[in-house]
Design a protein around this motif. Structure first.
Motif, PDB file in Angstrom:
ATOM      1  N   ARG A   1     -72.618 -11.428  35.683  1.00 54.96           N
ATOM      2  CA  ARG A   1     -73.281 -12.682  36.120  1.00 54.96           C
ATOM      3  C   ARG A   1     -72.445 -13.941  35.526  1.00 54.96           C
ATOM      4  O   ARG A   1     -72.093 -13.857  34.532  1.00 54.96           O
ATOM      5  CB  ARG A   1     -74.778 -12.767  35.540  1.00 54.96           C
ATOM      6  CG  ARG A   1     -74.964 -12.879  34.093  1.00 54.96           C
ATOM      7  CD  ARG A   1     -76.359 -12.925  33.771  1.00 54.96           C
ATOM      8  NE  ARG A   1     -76.739 -11.521  33.232  1.00 54.96           N
ATOM      9  CZ  ARG A   1     -77.741 -11.357  32.804  1.00 54.96           C
ATOM     10  NH1 ARG A   1     -79.036 -12.016  32.732  1.00 54.96           N
ATOM     11  NH2 ARG A   1     -77.939  -9.963  32.509  1.00 54.96           N
ATOM     12  N   GLY A   2     -72.379 -14.882  36.565  1.00 57.77           N
ATOM     13  CA  GLY A   2     -71.718 -16.167  36.277  1.00 57.77           C
ATOM     14  C   GLY A   2     -71.456 -16.796  37.539  1.00 57.77           C
ATOM     15  O   GLY A   2     -72.076 -16.298  38.554  1.00 57.77           O
ATOM     16  N   ARG A   3     -70.573 -17.814  37.464  1.00 56.39           N
ATOM     17  CA  ARG A   3     -70.298 -18.729  38.737  1.00 56.39           C
ATOM     18  C   ARG A   3     -69.031 -18.287  39.416  1.00 56.39           C
ATOM     19  O   ARG A   3     -68.881 -18.496  40.582  1.00 56.39           O
ATOM     20  CB  ARG A   3     -70.184 -20.307  38.403  1.00 56.39           C
ATOM     21  CG  ARG A   3     -68.943 -20.539  37.467  1.00 56.39           C
ATOM     22  CD  ARG A   3     -68.979 -22.082  37.391  1.00 56.39           C
ATOM     23  NE  ARG A   3     -67.863 -22.101  36.428  1.00 56.39           N
ATOM     24  CZ  ARG A   3     -66.448 -22.135  36.623  1.00 56.39           C
ATOM     25  NH1 ARG A   3     -66.208 -21.699  37.877  1.00 56.39           N
ATOM     26  NH2 ARG A   3     -65.530 -22.362  36.107  1.00 56.39           N
ATOM     27  N   ALA A   4     -68.246 -17.459  38.963  1.00 61.78           N
ATOM     28  CA  ALA A   4     -66.988 -16.957  39.378  1.00 61.78           C
ATOM     29  C   ALA A   4     -66.494 -15.767  38.802  1.00 61.78           C
ATOM     30  O   ALA A   4     -66.911 -15.527  37.618  1.00 61.78           O
ATOM     31  CB  ALA A   4     -65.960 -18.219  39.307  1.00 61.78           C
ATOM     32  N   LEU A   5     -65.643 -14.886  39.407  1.00 64.77           N
ATOM     33  CA  LEU A   5     -64.986 -14.070  38.936  1.00 64.77           C
ATOM     34  C   LEU A   5     -63.473 -14.047  38.696  1.00 64.77           C
ATOM     35  O   LEU A   5     -62.893 -14.387  39.690  1.00 64.77           O
ATOM     36  CB  LEU A   5     -65.402 -12.791  39.826  1.00 64.77           C
ATOM     37  CG  LEU A   5     -64.407 -11.265  39.564  1.00 64.77           C
ATOM     38  CD1 LEU A   5     -64.882 -10.708  38.246  1.00 64.77           C
ATOM     39  CD2 LEU A   5     -64.739 -10.448  40.810  1.00 64.77           C
ATOM     40  N   ARG A   6     -62.996 -13.695  37.617  1.00 66.66           N
ATOM     41  CA  ARG A   6     -61.697 -13.686  37.595  1.00 66.66           C
ATOM     42  C   ARG A   6     -60.832 -12.255  37.131  1.00 66.66           C
ATOM     43  O   ARG A   6     -61.547 -11.748  36.460  1.00 66.66           O
ATOM     44  CB  ARG A   6     -61.169 -14.686  36.248  1.00 66.66           C
ATOM     45  CG  ARG A   6     -59.586 -14.857  36.249  1.00 66.66           C
ATOM     46  CD  ARG A   6     -59.272 -15.769  35.128  1.00 66.66           C
ATOM     47  NE  ARG A   6     -57.723 -15.875  35.102  1.00 66.66           N
ATOM     48  CZ  ARG A   6     -57.104 -17.058  35.665  1.00 66.66           C
ATOM     49  NH1 ARG A   6     -57.606 -17.971  36.421  1.00 66.66           N
ATOM     50  NH2 ARG A   6     -55.753 -17.107  35.359  1.00 66.66           N
ATOM     51  N   ALA A   7     -60.084 -11.826  38.333  1.00 66.84           N
ATOM     52  CA  ALA A   7     -59.293 -10.597  38.002  1.00 66.84           C
ATOM     53  C   ALA A   7     -58.041 -10.739  37.606  1.00 66.84           C
ATOM     54  O   ALA A   7     -57.026 -11.473  38.487  1.00 66.84           O
ATOM     55  CB  ALA A   7     -59.572  -9.801  39.147  1.00 66.84           C
ATOM     56  N   GLU A   8     -57.662 -10.363  36.244  1.00 74.12           N
ATOM     57  CA  GLU A   8     -56.172 -10.645  35.590  1.00 74.12           C
ATOM     58  C   GLU A   8     -55.620  -9.099  35.589  1.00 74.12           C
ATOM     59  O   GLU A   8     -56.215  -8.427  34.723  1.00 74.12           O
ATOM     60  CB  GLU A   8     -56.407 -11.459  34.242  1.00 74.12           C
ATOM     61  CG  GLU A   8     -56.753 -12.780  34.594  1.00 74.12           C
ATOM     62  CD  GLU A   8     -56.894 -13.489  33.022  1.00 74.12           C
ATOM     63  OE1 GLU A   8     -55.865 -14.377  32.864  1.00 74.12           O
ATOM     64  OE2 GLU A   8     -57.910 -13.159  32.362  1.00 74.12           O
ATOM     65  N   ALA A   9     -54.600  -8.952  35.935  1.00 76.50           N
ATOM     66  CA  ALA A   9     -53.806  -7.746  36.311  1.00 76.50           C
ATOM     67  C   ALA A   9     -52.258  -7.784  35.788  1.00 76.50           C
ATOM     68  O   ALA A   9     -51.774  -9.173  35.949  1.00 76.50           O
ATOM     69  CB  ALA A   9     -53.969  -7.137  37.570  1.00 76.50           C
ATOM     70  N   SER A  10     -51.965  -6.977  35.287  1.00 78.13           N
ATOM     71  CA  SER A  10     -50.634  -6.764  34.503  1.00 78.13           C
ATOM     72  C   SER A  10     -50.002  -5.491  34.682  1.00 78.13           C
ATOM     73  O   SER A  10     -50.777  -4.324  34.827  1.00 78.13           O
ATOM     74  CB  SER A  10     -50.546  -7.368  33.134  1.00 78.13           C
ATOM     75  OG  SER A  10     -51.054  -6.437  32.229  1.00 78.13           O
ATOM     76  N   VAL A  11     -48.782  -5.487  34.566  1.00 82.83           N
ATOM     77  CA  VAL A  11     -48.016  -4.208  34.989  1.00 82.83           C
ATOM     78  C   VAL A  11     -47.827  -3.549  33.495  1.00 82.83           C
ATOM     79  O   VAL A  11     -47.157  -4.493  32.544  1.00 82.83           O
ATOM     80  CB  VAL A  11     -46.552  -4.340  35.565  1.00 82.83           C
ATOM     81  CG1 VAL A  11     -45.807  -3.003  35.561  1.00 82.83           C
ATOM     82  CG2 VAL A  11     -46.764  -4.807  36.908  1.00 82.83           C
ATOM     83  N   VAL A  12     -48.036  -2.209  33.292  1.00 77.68           N
ATOM     84  CA  VAL A  12     -48.065  -1.718  32.127  1.00 77.68           C
ATOM     85  C   VAL A  12     -46.667  -0.843  31.857  1.00 77.68           C
ATOM     86  O   VAL A  12     -45.927  -0.891  31.089  1.00 77.68           O
ATOM     87  CB  VAL A  12     -49.127  -0.604  31.685  1.00 77.68           C
ATOM     88  CG1 VAL A  12     -48.979  -0.113  30.456  1.00 77.68           C
ATOM     89  CG2 VAL A  12     -50.618  -1.377  31.707  1.00 77.68           C
ATOM     90  N   HIS A  13     -46.195  -0.430  33.152  1.00 79.17           N
ATOM     91  CA  HIS A  13     -45.006   0.436  33.271  1.00 79.17           C
ATOM     92  C   HIS A  13     -44.460   0.415  34.892  1.00 79.17           C
ATOM     93  O   HIS A  13     -45.527   0.854  35.614  1.00 79.17           O
ATOM     94  CB  HIS A  13     -45.268   1.831  32.686  1.00 79.17           C
ATOM     95  CG  HIS A  13     -43.934   2.487  32.973  1.00 79.17           C
ATOM     96  ND1 HIS A  13     -42.777   2.463  32.161  1.00 79.17           N
ATOM     97  CD2 HIS A  13     -43.624   3.536  33.800  1.00 79.17           C
ATOM     98  CE1 HIS A  13     -41.852   3.203  32.347  1.00 79.17           C
ATOM     99  NE2 HIS A  13     -42.390   3.993  33.619  1.00 79.17           N
ATOM    100  N   ALA A  14     -43.291   0.145  34.883  1.00 86.90           N
ATOM    101  CA  ALA A  14     -43.078   0.181  36.396  1.00 86.90           C
ATOM    102  C   ALA A  14     -41.520   1.211  36.375  1.00 86.90           C
ATOM    103  O   ALA A  14     -40.846   1.068  35.671  1.00 86.90           O
ATOM    104  CB  ALA A  14     -42.546  -0.832  36.889  1.00 86.90           C
ATOM    105  N   SER A  15     -41.390   1.839  37.589  1.00 95.83           N
ATOM    106  CA  SER A  15     -40.203   2.675  37.901  1.00 95.83           C
ATOM    107  C   SER A  15     -39.839   1.914  39.227  1.00 95.83           C
ATOM    108  O   SER A  15     -40.416   1.041  39.773  1.00 95.83           O
ATOM    109  CB  SER A  15     -40.607   4.141  38.083  1.00 95.83           C
ATOM    110  OG  SER A  15     -41.364   4.213  39.096  1.00 95.83           O
TER     111      SER A  15
END
Length: 140
Positions: free
Chosen positions: A89-103
């Motif tokens: 619940r709130g006025r906005a949703l923020r989705a913060e994503a980051s790379v943990v490992h990449a090949s």
């Protein structure tokens, strides 16, 4: 291909569902992304909380953008899981994503989903992790 904030915003604008939801790309750098969307009545479930499907969409899209920031724009979600921690619940949703490992072919990413309500109030409501795979021929 070098991905930029402008190119990432063009990709987001080319997604009809993201446009329908009013999703914004708030930040985009190599290895991380932040998507935001405003809460409106049409996105709530029967108890007045943001619907879990909207949280799932935001996690999926943020994970994919984060993976794409290191793999290039030709990517798809290979799979993801989400854990709901508290009602959203709130006025906005923020989705913060980051790379943990990449090949060369895939990236494992994580995402924090936070509800915003005012300037300083934020509540973590879900976390997600996923695998993003490159669909580029040169990647595999």
């Amino acid at each position: 291909m070098e991905l930029s904030l402008d190119l990432a915003r063009q990709v987001l604008a080319a997604q009809p569902f993201s446009v329908l939801l009013g999703t914004r790309l708030a930040a985009f750098t190599a290895g991380s992304v932040a998507l935001e969307l405003d809460v409106r009545d049409e996105l709530l479930q029967q108890n007045g909380f943001l619907h879990g499907g909207v949280l799932g969409y935001a996690a999926d899209n943020a994970l994919t953008f984060a993976g794409g920031s290191v793999l290039g724009p030709a990517v798809l979600t290979g799979g993801f899981s989400i854990n709901y921690l508290r009602p959203a619940r709130g006025r906005a949703l923020r989705a913060e994503a980051s790379v943990v490992h990449a090949s060369r072919r895939q990236a494992v990413c994580r995402c924090d989903l936070t509800m915003l309500d005012g300037d300083a109030d934020a509540a973590l409501c879900a976390v997600a992790q996923g695998t993003i795979v490159s669909t580029s021929r040169s990647a595999g």
